[in-house]
Design an enzyme around this catalytic site. Sequence first.
Site, PDB file in Angstrom:
ATOM      1  N   ASP A 195       0.745  -1.554  -0.267  1.00  0.00           N
ATOM      2  CA  ASP A 195       0.189  -0.018  -0.212  1.00  0.00           C
ATOM      3  C   ASP A 195       1.053   0.695   0.168  1.00  0.00           C
ATOM      4  OD1 ASP A 195      -2.673   2.087   0.606  1.00  0.00           O
ATOM      5  OD2 ASP A 195      -3.766  -0.475   1.061  1.00  0.00           O
ATOM      6  N   HIS A 263      -2.409   3.303  -4.852  1.00  0.00           N
ATOM      7  CA  HIS A 263      -2.623   2.636  -3.393  1.00  0.00           C
ATOM      8  C   HIS A 263      -0.782   1.560  -3.733  1.00  0.00           C
ATOM      9  CE1 HIS A 263      -5.840   3.297  -0.541  1.00  0.00           C
ATOM     10  NE2 HIS A 263      -6.360   2.868  -1.599  1.00  0.00           N
ATOM     11  N   GLU A 327      -9.600   2.551  -5.574  1.00  0.00           N
ATOM     12  CA  GLU A 327      -9.383   4.091  -5.187  1.00  0.00           C
ATOM     13  C   GLU A 327      -8.494   4.522  -5.614  1.00  0.00           C
ATOM     14  OE1 GLU A 327     -11.160   4.243  -0.210  1.00  0.00           O
ATOM     15  OE2 GLU A 327      -9.204   3.458  -0.729  1.00  0.00           O
TER      16      GLU A 327
HETATM   17  C1  TNX Z   1     -10.627   2.053   2.313  1.00  0.00           C
HETATM   18  S1  TNX Z   1     -11.405  -1.210   1.111  1.00  0.00           S
HETATM   19  C2  TNX Z   1      -9.439   0.899   1.104  1.00  0.00           C
HETATM   20  C3  TNX Z   1      -8.442   0.825   1.952  1.00  0.00           C
HETATM   21  C4  TNX Z   1      -8.082   1.840   3.738  1.00  0.00           C
HETATM   22  C5  TNX Z   1     -10.485   1.150   3.749  1.00  0.00           C
HETATM   23  C6  TNX Z   1     -11.109   1.805   5.485  1.00  0.00           C
HETATM   24  C7  TNX Z   1     -10.900  -0.215   0.521  1.00  0.00           C
HETATM   25  C8  TNX Z   1     -10.740  -1.260  -0.363  1.00  0.00           C
HETATM   26  N1  TNX Z   1      -9.867   0.345   0.354  1.00  0.00           N
HETATM   27  O1  TNX Z   1      -7.435   1.875   1.546  1.00  0.00           O
HETATM   28  O2  TNX Z   1      -7.610   1.212   5.152  1.00  0.00           O
HETATM   29  O3  TNX Z   1     -11.026   1.955   3.323  1.00  0.00           O
HETATM   30  O4  TNX Z   1     -11.220   1.966   6.000  1.00  0.00           O
END
Ligand code: TNX
Length: 538
Positions: A195, A263, A327
């Site tokens: 990440d 990420h 994301e």
């Molecule tokens: C969303 S769930 C994210 C993570 C974060 C999390 C915190 C997901 C696929 N991505 O990068 O850690 O929320 O709850």
Amino acid sequence: MKRISFFVISALMMPLMALADSRANYEVVPLPQQITTLSDDPFVLSNGMKVSYPAGDADMKRNAEFLAEYLKEICGIELIVVENEKHAEIKLLLNAKMEGEEAYDIVVNKKGIVVKSATRNGVFYAIQTLRKSMPVGKSVMVTMPAVHIADSPRFVHRGMMLDCSRHFFPLDFVKRFIDILSLHNMNVFHWHLSDDQGWRIEIKKYPRLTEVGSMRSGTILGTTLDDGIPYGGYYTQEQAREIVEYARQRCITVIPEIDMPGHMLAALAAYPELGCTGGPYEVGHHWGIYDDVLCLGNEKVYEFCNDVLDEIMEIFPSKLIHIGGDEAPTTRWQSCAKCQKVAEEHSLTPKTIQGYFTSRIEQHMIDKGRNIIGWDEILAGNVNKSATIQSWRNTEYGSKAAAQGHDVIMSPTSHCYFDYLQVNPDDKKLKRPWRNEPTRAWGFINVEKVYSFEPYAANITEEAKPHILGVQANLWAEYIQLPVQAEYQMMPRMAALAEVQWVKGEKDYQAFLTRLDRLVEKYNLYGYAYARHLWTNK
Ligand code: TNX
């Protein structure tokens, strides 16, 4: 004289008292599907009895050893593991004719216990049920009521994710995490290995991923305060292999995740040429979403991802490999000449360029005989039906994907985010702070909420249902620095999750709480740092 006789009588009664408590109770978590009483004649288990396994079967031998190890720890009864012994009091048998990969059958009568399944996995779950049925505490013997238990899980994929990037968890804890999964009949360990805030797996072809990418020079704990303390850690390939084998013995598949194309800041810090701007980049100090992601117009990026995944596939034999996909902001792609060029050549928009990337990576994986699993954002691209979708933003994405023919894992933020607090942080009735509770979190989800989760969303069609392979909870670790905090966040919510994953029929929360009281005796025995508010705030 009176005193002496009091002591003598008490001493004589002691074993009887111990005996009175030493009764197995098969109503465990997760609740077996069918428990039928056979007679009033119980089996009495005691020291030195034998547990047999089919000759020459190493995995079944390991199963027998597990049972012996568990019983010794839980009630102090020592079993002897033997091969193919007709006279063993406990027999572990394989019967290929039995239906259901993980289904098992236990018959207890006054002569002993017979466990049967088509696979060593089913036998393993029978052993988990037996283990959880046992009373905790030293016993000379355990009375086991005569029953027939017939059981099988509702879902084939019963998982938990551990984020080892935001905080690094030592190898021993990863093993303990796997042990906790076994206690809850789970069979998938989703290992989040990369990440923005840290790259955690050795990749031989790209040594800077761990040399540079596994270290950050500080962490922003609150909103603005950077602690300035260097933080890092990673697993060698050898250690990762050790985890794969440790999990395999416990019938758990490890699904590794390399999150891409977003990420990826830790990787960019190590290899800045993989980003749109060329850097320089720094391994992330704060939480959230970073604009700097992989450059999708650079051929080197595809080569890099495929090389990394090739090494990952060598370590992890799982059919599914997680490629993240969540994301990923389009900001950089929109102003990058290379990305624009690719977009033009393939008639892509900023919205569909990630899909182009995912499809190329996916093709590489398919060529190697594997399939991808990704967060629900990968649905936006033209991704193949062989891609499994992990629905995290809600269950709707999952139902939609299932309707399109994708396999789906449900892990919505509403019920399955174990990084969220266990109770409402604004609830003034509850005295805080509690030991091991993280100081911050993104939200809250209580045990009852987890228990109420129904993986088939209201709008799902009958044809789509078989595509819902299972349920997973995710333990993101932004605010979880220590193993005890991870344990606190996991339990007892994992017990509720286990029933969501396993139990087929109607569920009853109040009855579950009674079973949970007994599971907690095991948590205490193993020293798990579970959240205690259900018991202390009654
Ligand atoms: C969303 S769930 C994210 C993570 C974060 C999390 C915190 C997901 C696929 N991505 O990068 O850690 O929320 O709850």
